[in-house]
Every structure is written in C-alpha cells, then in structure tokens.
Scaffold this motif. Sequence first.
Motif, short mmCIF file in Angstrom:
data_model
loop_
_atom_site.label_atom_id
_atom_site.label_comp_id
_atom_site.label_asym_id
_atom_site.label_seq_id
_atom_site.Cartn_x
_atom_site.Cartn_y
_atom_site.Cartn_z
N GLU A 268 -13.67 -18.91 -12.60
CA GLU A 268 -13.50 -19.16 -14.32
C GLU A 268 -13.72 -20.63 -14.80
OE1 GLU A 268 -9.19 -18.06 -14.38
OE2 GLU A 268 -9.60 -15.84 -14.13
N GLU A 269 -13.49 -21.56 -13.92
CA GLU A 269 -13.79 -23.04 -14.20
C GLU A 269 -15.01 -23.22 -14.44
OE1 GLU A 269 -11.79 -25.15 -11.33
OE2 GLU A 269 -9.84 -24.83 -12.01
N VAL A 271 -17.44 -20.85 -14.94
CA VAL A 271 -17.82 -20.00 -15.86
C VAL A 271 -17.57 -20.87 -17.29
CG1 VAL A 271 -17.58 -17.91 -17.20
CG2 VAL A 271 -17.76 -18.01 -14.83
N LYS A 272 -16.57 -21.27 -17.35
CA LYS A 272 -16.02 -22.16 -18.67
C LYS A 272 -17.11 -23.22 -18.95
CE LYS A 272 -12.24 -24.13 -21.06
NZ LYS A 272 -10.70 -24.49 -20.89
N GLU A 273 -17.41 -24.08 -17.95
CA GLU A 273 -18.25 -25.03 -17.84
C GLU A 273 -19.55 -24.83 -18.14
OE1 GLU A 273 -18.10 -27.29 -14.33
OE2 GLU A 273 -15.86 -27.76 -14.49
N GLU A 275 -20.58 -21.96 -19.93
CA GLU A 275 -20.51 -21.64 -21.11
C GLU A 275 -20.68 -22.68 -22.15
OE1 GLU A 275 -17.12 -19.00 -21.70
OE2 GLU A 275 -17.97 -17.45 -20.95
N GLN A 276 -19.90 -23.79 -21.68
CA GLN A 276 -19.90 -25.02 -22.61
C GLN A 276 -21.55 -25.92 -22.71
OE1 GLN A 276 -16.97 -27.75 -20.98
NE2 GLN A 276 -15.22 -26.58 -22.25
#
Length: 542
Positions: A268-269, A271-273, A275-276
């Motif tokens: 999740e971490e 994927v979030k990075e 996406e940013q």
Amino acid sequence: MATSRLQSEDQFLCSICLDVFTDPVTTSCGHNFCRTCIIRYWNSIDLCQCPICTQKFQTRPELRVNTFIVEMAAQFRKSVQVKAPSNPDQCPAKPGEVSCEICTETKLKALKSCLVCLTSYCETHLEPHQRVAALMRHKLINPVENLEDRMCKIHERLLELFCKTDQICVCVLCIKTDHKTHYTVLLEEEFGEMKGKIEAEVQQKIQERLKKVQEIKHSLELSKRNSEREISDSAQVFTALMRSIEKNQAELIEVIEMKQKAAERRAEELVKELEQEITELKRRSTELEQISHTEDHLHLVQSFPSLCSPPLTKDWSEISVHSDLCVGTVRRAVSQLEETLMSEMKRLCDAELKRIQQYAVDVTLDPDTAHCKLILSEDGKQVRHGNTRQNLPDNPKRFDSAINVLGKESYSSGRFYYEVTVTGKTEWNLGVSTESVNRKGTVTLSPDNGRWAVILRDGSTYTACSPSRVRLSLREKPQKVGVFVDYEEGQVSFYDVEDRSHIFSFTGYTFTEKLYPYFSPYHNDGGKNSAPLIISHVNHTD
C-alpha cells in the motif's frame, strides 16, 4: 365271561414269547411252545427242563408238531386284535426308546426286558410274567436294546460274571473252561466298583474343567484389562500428536498471515508513492507539451533535468511472502513433531516393557549344549568365548561348529521373558531356538532353520536375522537386551532395556515344538570381544 375269555387267550399264547404260537410243538410233559422259543430256552440253561412245570429231562425230548394247536392258533390270530394299553403312559416308542418286540402293528414303548426270554415287553405283553408262576421266576430289568449282547456267544448263557484278569464279561460256563484260575466277581459287584471309579473320575474331570473355565475367564479378564490399557495408552499418544500437529499448524499459519499483512502494508505504501510520482510525471509532461508548442528549444534543453522523474529505487520483492521462510517454519514444525512422536513412542514402549517384564523367567545355561570353546560360570548365568578347545564329551545336544549355547529351560506355551547384559561386547547373537535345530555343522541364522535372533557385528552393526536380513538403526547402543516370546501369537520381540525402546519383532510365526533361549558370545577376537554375556535379574517396575 372275562375269566373265560382270558383263559381262552392263554391257551394260544406261548409262555416264553407271550405271543400267539408260531410253529407250536409239544414236550413230553404236555406243554406247548413255539419251536424256536423252547430250543433257545434250553440252550440258555444247564438243565433241560420245562419252563412251565420245571420237569427235568435227562436228554432233550423229541419235539412233535401239535397240529391241533397250529390250526386253532391260526384261527385265533385272525380273530384276536391287540389290546389297547391300559396305562396311558404306554404309548408308541419314540426314536431312541426301546420298543416291545411282541407288538405286531404299532410298536409300544417297552416296560421291561426279560433276561431269560431275551425279549422286551410293553405293559400288555408283560402281564404273563406277573401271573404265570414259571415266568415270574424270570429276571426282569429295565428295557435295553440288543439283549443278545448280554448272552455268551459260546455257551448262550447270560453274562453274569466279570473276569478281572482278562477284563471281560463271562457266563457261568466260561468259568469252568477258560477262566478257572482267573479272579472273577459278580457283574453287579464290578458295576458298583466301576461306577464308583467312573463317578470319581467324572467328578475329577468336572473339577479340572471348572478350573480351566476359571483360568480362561481370568485370562479373558486380564486380556480385557490389557486391551483397555493399550487403548488408553495409544489414545494418549495420538492425542499428544494431534495437539502437537494442531499447535504447529496454528503457529505456521500465524507466521504466514503476519508476513502477508506486513507485505500488504508495504505494498500500500509503495502504491501510494507510485501514484504520487505518476501525478508528478503527468504534470511535467504537460509542461513539456507547452514548451514544445512555443518552440523555445533553448528553454527545453536547459530545463530537461528538472522535467525528468527520479529513477525507481524501491525493492519490489519486499511485498512478497518468501517461500523459503515458510519452508523453514514447516521444517521446524515437523522437527518438533518428530521430537513429540519419539517422546510418546518411548513412553509407550516403556509401558509395554513394564507389562512384558511380568513374564520374566529364570534362565540357566545348559552346559551339555555349549560349544567346546565356551566357558560357562558355575551358576550358569554367564558365558564367554575361550581360545582353547576344551575336552568335552560330544553328545547329540552339543553344538560342534557354531559358537552357541542354549538355556536349560524349554517353553511350549504361554509367554516368557528374560534379559541379557551385553556391555563391553563388539559381537553377539541373542534369541530363541527350536529343540530340533541342527547342532552339528554350520547353520544359517533364520526362522526357516529354527532360530529367531538379533545379532551385533563390528561393534555397531545390528541385524535382525529374518529370511531377508534387516539392518537395524538404533539411537543408542544397547547395554542390556530383553527377549520376549508369545508362543501362541508366534511372536519374538527384542528390547533395549536401559533406553526403554523396541529393537525388533518377529511376528506371524507358528511354533510347533519346544523353544529354548539361545546365546552366542561369538569369537574372542584377540580379547576385543572377551566380555561375557550375562543373564541378568529382571527388575520389575510398577
């Protein structure tokens, strides 16, 4: 009228067979009989006399056919019907019951047998023996089959005596001929004595069988207790194993789930990075398009480094649950399960060994069977190999080639157990042997040759001598070996007494002869294998 009728009937009845005359003859005294009946009667007595008036004759009178009686008897036979029994108990003879030999139609049950007439009578046909004076002197007994068997085959006389010398029944005339010097007694006297012996023997056999019944019941009760104990012990083992499996499985699942959750959080971490970074890249892509439209090439070249995204440096493998870590966890779980299994097996074997030690027997070595190089202790409990051949008699029981010795005691039923100390030895043989085993020459160790044995060679190689040899893998080197035999079950088992573990079992055999404890300390090997085999005292444990 009834009296006249009875007298009329009596005139046509033979006083011997009590039936209507058949081939009637008249004696010189004027009495009538069936020809066969009077001849058989005279053959059965010493003196020739009339059965009715008892008149004696010097020689047998000439028998003449009474034609008048023949004709009258024939007419009477047609007119007279067999009377119905007056006693309701007088019924047709059943299979196995003695029947009246006079009844011509329905054979009634016999009430008595006459040893003079050699005939069995129902109540109706027995009546003349209770009325006619001459017949009343006849000996009557309870009805029996084959009255002829009670007559002497040689003299046709009643067998009334018993010869104790020849152990046979004889008549009076036999005593005067073949048994003059023999010890004879009345048949009734011998019957009384024999009856007492038979009754005593029967009572003894009854007591023996009652005792055997009690032994079987006691054995069955012990078997039931043993079965319940074995079920309980096995249940404990499998319960412990199941608990261990369930515990290790739960721990393994917990570890894998924890790793999976950690991987999900890390993913999740990442994927979030990502996406940013994608958002930032799209923004810069828009700026690039704007610069390209103004054809400000100098500005594009100068700003290129700032428009580029930094390279990917993240370790994507961090988000997977590594299989090698799972395998390690499983391996540790299986190892722990194996330790639990070995612990439970040892506990189970310890309980088994305690039970079979109850069948311990006192074994002593038999010097008559020992090879001439074997040295036995005075108490017959130890044997070792000496280098010198002793001058011993070569009896049939002695082994002349194999370095063997047997126990004195033999067993042909039940169970027995003994222990042997093998400390300090590098080679030995232990087990049981049949009585008929070949003792001369070399014999291969095998059940096929009458020996059930486990052996040690080269200090560490243990082998079960089954038809196809079985190498044994033992955790510890036994210092004391227990040997257990269940004769009826066809089983020979070996145990490490100190380690409380099972070594090997021969099962499924059928023993048909005596079994003897079997020992071989094997060769001295220059002193390396000089330690003795010692028959040890069995320490019974609760």
